[in-house]
Design a protein around this motif. Structure first.
Motif, PDB file in Angstrom:
ATOM      1  N   TRP A   1      62.103  35.863  13.270  1.00 37.17           N
ATOM      2  CA  TRP A   1      63.280  35.082  13.658  1.00 37.17           C
ATOM      3  C   TRP A   1      62.898  33.796  14.377  1.00 37.17           C
ATOM      4  O   TRP A   1      63.648  32.828  14.396  1.00 37.17           O
ATOM      5  CB  TRP A   1      64.205  35.930  14.536  1.00 37.17           C
ATOM      6  CG  TRP A   1      64.857  37.039  13.771  1.00 37.17           C
ATOM      7  CD1 TRP A   1      64.511  38.358  13.777  1.00 37.17           C
ATOM      8  CD2 TRP A   1      65.943  36.915  12.846  1.00 37.17           C
ATOM      9  NE1 TRP A   1      65.312  39.071  12.918  1.00 37.17           N
ATOM     10  CE2 TRP A   1      66.209  38.212  12.336  1.00 37.17           C
ATOM     11  CE3 TRP A   1      66.721  35.847  12.404  1.00 37.17           C
ATOM     12  CZ2 TRP A   1      67.217  38.455  11.408  1.00 37.17           C
ATOM     13  CZ3 TRP A   1      67.730  36.089  11.477  1.00 37.17           C
ATOM     14  CH2 TRP A   1      67.966  37.379  10.992  1.00 37.17           C
ATOM     15  N   ARG A   2      61.695  33.788  14.968  1.00 42.16           N
ATOM     16  CA  ARG A   2      61.219  32.562  15.620  1.00 42.16           C
ATOM     17  C   ARG A   2      61.025  31.432  14.618  1.00 42.16           C
ATOM     18  O   ARG A   2      61.043  30.258  14.991  1.00 42.16           O
ATOM     19  CB  ARG A   2      59.903  32.832  16.350  1.00 42.16           C
ATOM     20  CG  ARG A   2      60.038  33.637  17.631  1.00 42.16           C
ATOM     21  CD  ARG A   2      58.709  33.709  18.349  1.00 42.16           C
ATOM     22  NE  ARG A   2      58.225  32.379  18.712  1.00 42.16           N
ATOM     23  CZ  ARG A   2      57.010  32.155  19.200  1.00 42.16           C
ATOM     24  NH1 ARG A   2      56.156  33.168  19.357  1.00 42.16           N
ATOM     25  NH2 ARG A   2      56.639  30.935  19.518  1.00 42.16           N
ATOM     26  N   GLY A   3      60.842  31.804  13.361  1.00 43.49           N
ATOM     27  CA  GLY A   3      60.676  30.780  12.341  1.00 43.49           C
ATOM     28  C   GLY A   3      61.886  29.870  12.221  1.00 43.49           C
ATOM     29  O   GLY A   3      61.768  28.712  11.808  1.00 43.49           O
ATOM     30  N   LEU A   4      63.054  30.386  12.591  1.00 40.08           N
ATOM     31  CA  LEU A   4      64.282  29.598  12.508  1.00 40.08           C
ATOM     32  C   LEU A   4      64.441  28.648  13.690  1.00 40.08           C
ATOM     33  O   LEU A   4      65.394  27.868  13.731  1.00 40.08           O
ATOM     34  CB  LEU A   4      65.498  30.529  12.428  1.00 40.08           C
ATOM     35  CG  LEU A   4      65.543  31.463  11.219  1.00 40.08           C
ATOM     36  CD1 LEU A   4      66.774  32.349  11.279  1.00 40.08           C
ATOM     37  CD2 LEU A   4      65.526  30.662   9.917  1.00 40.08           C
ATOM     38  N   THR A   5      63.533  28.724  14.651  1.00 37.61           N
ATOM     39  CA  THR A   5      63.595  27.826  15.812  1.00 37.61           C
ATOM     40  C   THR A   5      62.489  26.774  15.784  1.00 37.61           C
ATOM     41  O   THR A   5      62.396  25.960  16.703  1.00 37.61           O
ATOM     42  CB  THR A   5      63.482  28.624  17.128  1.00 37.61           C
ATOM     43  OG1 THR A   5      62.170  29.211  17.221  1.00 37.61           O
ATOM     44  CG2 THR A   5      64.526  29.718  17.190  1.00 37.61           C
ATOM     45  N   VAL A   6      61.666  26.782  14.742  1.00 40.76           N
ATOM     46  CA  VAL A   6      60.569  25.816  14.651  1.00 40.76           C
ATOM     47  C   VAL A   6      61.124  24.389  14.657  1.00 40.76           C
ATOM     48  O   VAL A   6      62.017  24.054  13.881  1.00 40.76           O
ATOM     49  CB  VAL A   6      59.744  26.055  13.368  1.00 40.76           C
ATOM     50  CG1 VAL A   6      58.783  24.895  13.127  1.00 40.76           C
ATOM     51  CG2 VAL A   6      58.973  27.359  13.473  1.00 40.76           C
ATOM     52  N   GLY A   7      60.602  23.570  15.551  1.00 41.47           N
ATOM     53  CA  GLY A   7      61.035  22.180  15.629  1.00 41.47           C
ATOM     54  C   GLY A   7      62.326  21.964  16.390  1.00 41.47           C
ATOM     55  O   GLY A   7      62.876  20.858  16.378  1.00 41.47           O
ATOM     56  N   LEU A   8      62.821  22.995  17.072  1.00 41.53           N
ATOM     57  CA  LEU A   8      64.106  22.859  17.765  1.00 41.53           C
ATOM     58  C   LEU A   8      64.042  21.836  18.898  1.00 41.53           C
ATOM     59  O   LEU A   8      64.956  21.009  19.048  1.00 41.53           O
ATOM     60  CB  LEU A   8      64.548  24.219  18.324  1.00 41.53           C
ATOM     61  CG  LEU A   8      65.858  24.218  19.134  1.00 41.53           C
ATOM     62  CD1 LEU A   8      67.016  23.710  18.293  1.00 41.53           C
ATOM     63  CD2 LEU A   8      66.156  25.615  19.678  1.00 41.53           C
ATOM     64  N   LEU A   9      62.977  21.871  19.685  1.00 46.03           N
ATOM     65  CA  LEU A   9      62.894  20.956  20.829  1.00 46.03           C
ATOM     66  C   LEU A   9      62.909  19.485  20.407  1.00 46.03           C
ATOM     67  O   LEU A   9      63.728  18.708  20.922  1.00 46.03           O
ATOM     68  CB  LEU A   9      61.643  21.266  21.660  1.00 46.03           C
ATOM     69  CG  LEU A   9      61.445  20.396  22.910  1.00 46.03           C
ATOM     70  CD1 LEU A   9      62.635  20.532  23.848  1.00 46.03           C
ATOM     71  CD2 LEU A   9      60.149  20.790  23.628  1.00 46.03           C
ATOM     72  N   PRO A  10      62.038  19.055  19.468  1.00 45.96           N
ATOM     73  CA  PRO A  10      62.128  17.644  19.062  1.00 45.96           C
ATOM     74  C   PRO A  10      63.436  17.304  18.370  1.00 45.96           C
ATOM     75  O   PRO A  10      63.907  16.168  18.454  1.00 45.96           O
ATOM     76  CB  PRO A  10      60.930  17.460  18.120  1.00 45.96           C
ATOM     77  CG  PRO A  10      60.532  18.824  17.704  1.00 45.96           C
ATOM     78  CD  PRO A  10      60.882  19.727  18.846  1.00 45.96           C
TER      79      PRO A  10
END
Length: 299
Positions: free
Chosen positions: A265-274
């Motif tokens: 599920w962490r894969g769906l948060t990749v790049g969230l911060l930028p």
């Protein structure tokens, strides 16, 4: 009822075409300069083959260092030209249609319809921007030739489904939050709202409200951004966790399942911060400039 700007904004249909162009170009130029590096970081993180094995394990700082070491500082503005066209054209189309349709519709509904037309129109340039930023060292000509060889003209709209699934709900959340905050919350927080300097009422407050609404919409819609970038960045081919090249499904649901299978599920948060760092100020700046232009024209 007190609002940030009690007068109705001008619309393209009322003869304000030139002013909408000015607003779109100014905001597009500012956002291209400020936000392109954040887009490059996000698209590299989500779509570059160099992070194919461990996208969920790397950090924003690691991605930044990797880009800098591999391509130098100018790499952070890769794809700036298509980014400018995407931002300028998208803002112009969206605000033109939004101001026409909001007269007879709930703002969130008008925003969703306007966003639909904007996304469909700028999709080819958005595709080019994503591919350029996710694949360092690849020329725009090579990307175009490869895309047309794979799928023809339709390749320019590759990833359109997850883009719509990302942007239309985002618009609904964003404009609902913004309008409710502007009409209900803001007057309660500032009892002297109408006495404030025009800059505060017509830029500062819309900027802050746009920032908050943009952050909420970005977080909620981010999984579809991961799917969209995955489809657009690698074309028909992707990489398995062990680094082997494999054919990539263009079905959004299959890609979504693949992202989860590879990174959990962490894969769906990749790049969230930028993305939050880019989209939230993008919304704030666009809305602040737009509201300022409305006030200037009315006055």
């Amino acid at each position: 009822m007190s609002t940030v700007n009690s007068k109705r904004p001008p619309s393209a249909a009322s003869g304000h075409f030139t002013h909408l162009v000015y607003c779109s170009v100014v905001s597009g130029a500012a956002l291209t300069l400020i936000c392109t590096p954040l887009d490059v970081i996000k698209n590299q993180w989500q779509g570059s083959t160099r992070f194919a094995k461990d996208r969920t394990k790397v950090t924003t700082q690691f991605v930044i260092r990797s880009i800098y070491k591999a391509s130098g500082p100018l790499a952070f503005w890769r794809g700036a030209l298509p980014a400018f066209f995407v931002l300028s054209a998208s803002n112009f189309i969206f605000f033109s249609l939004f101001e026409i349709w909001r007269e007879k519709n709930w703002p969130a509904y008008a925003a969703c319809k306007a966003r639909l037309f904007a996304v469909l129109t700028v999709a080819p340039m958005e595709y080019m921007r994503t591919r350029l930023q996710a694949s360092m060292g690849t020329s725009a000509r090579h990307i175009l030739v490869t895309a047309f060889e794979e799928e023809g003209l339709g390749s320019m709209w590759r990833g359109i489904v997850p883009t719509l699934l990302r942007d239309i709900p985002f618009s609904a959340v964003y404009w609902t939050a913004y309008e409710k905050s502007k009409t209900d919350l803001l007057p309660q927080l500032d009892s002297r709202l109408e006495e404030r300097h025009p800059f505060v009422r017509n830029f500062a407050y819309p900027f802050v409200l746009g920032l908050a609404a943009g952050t909420a919409g970005t977080v909620l819609s981010h999984p579809f951004d991961v799917v969209k970038t995955t489809i657009q960045a690698t074309g028909k081919m992707s990489y398995s966790p062990d680094g082997h090249k494999e054919r990539l499904s263009q079905n959004s649901l299959m890609v979504l399942r693949g992202v989860i299978a590879r990174g959990g599920w962490r894969g769906l948060t990749v790049g969230l911060l930028p993305r939050v760092a880019k989209v939230a100020p993008t919304c704030a700046i666009s809305l602040g400039i737009y509201e300022s232009f409305k006030w200037f024209l009315v006055e």
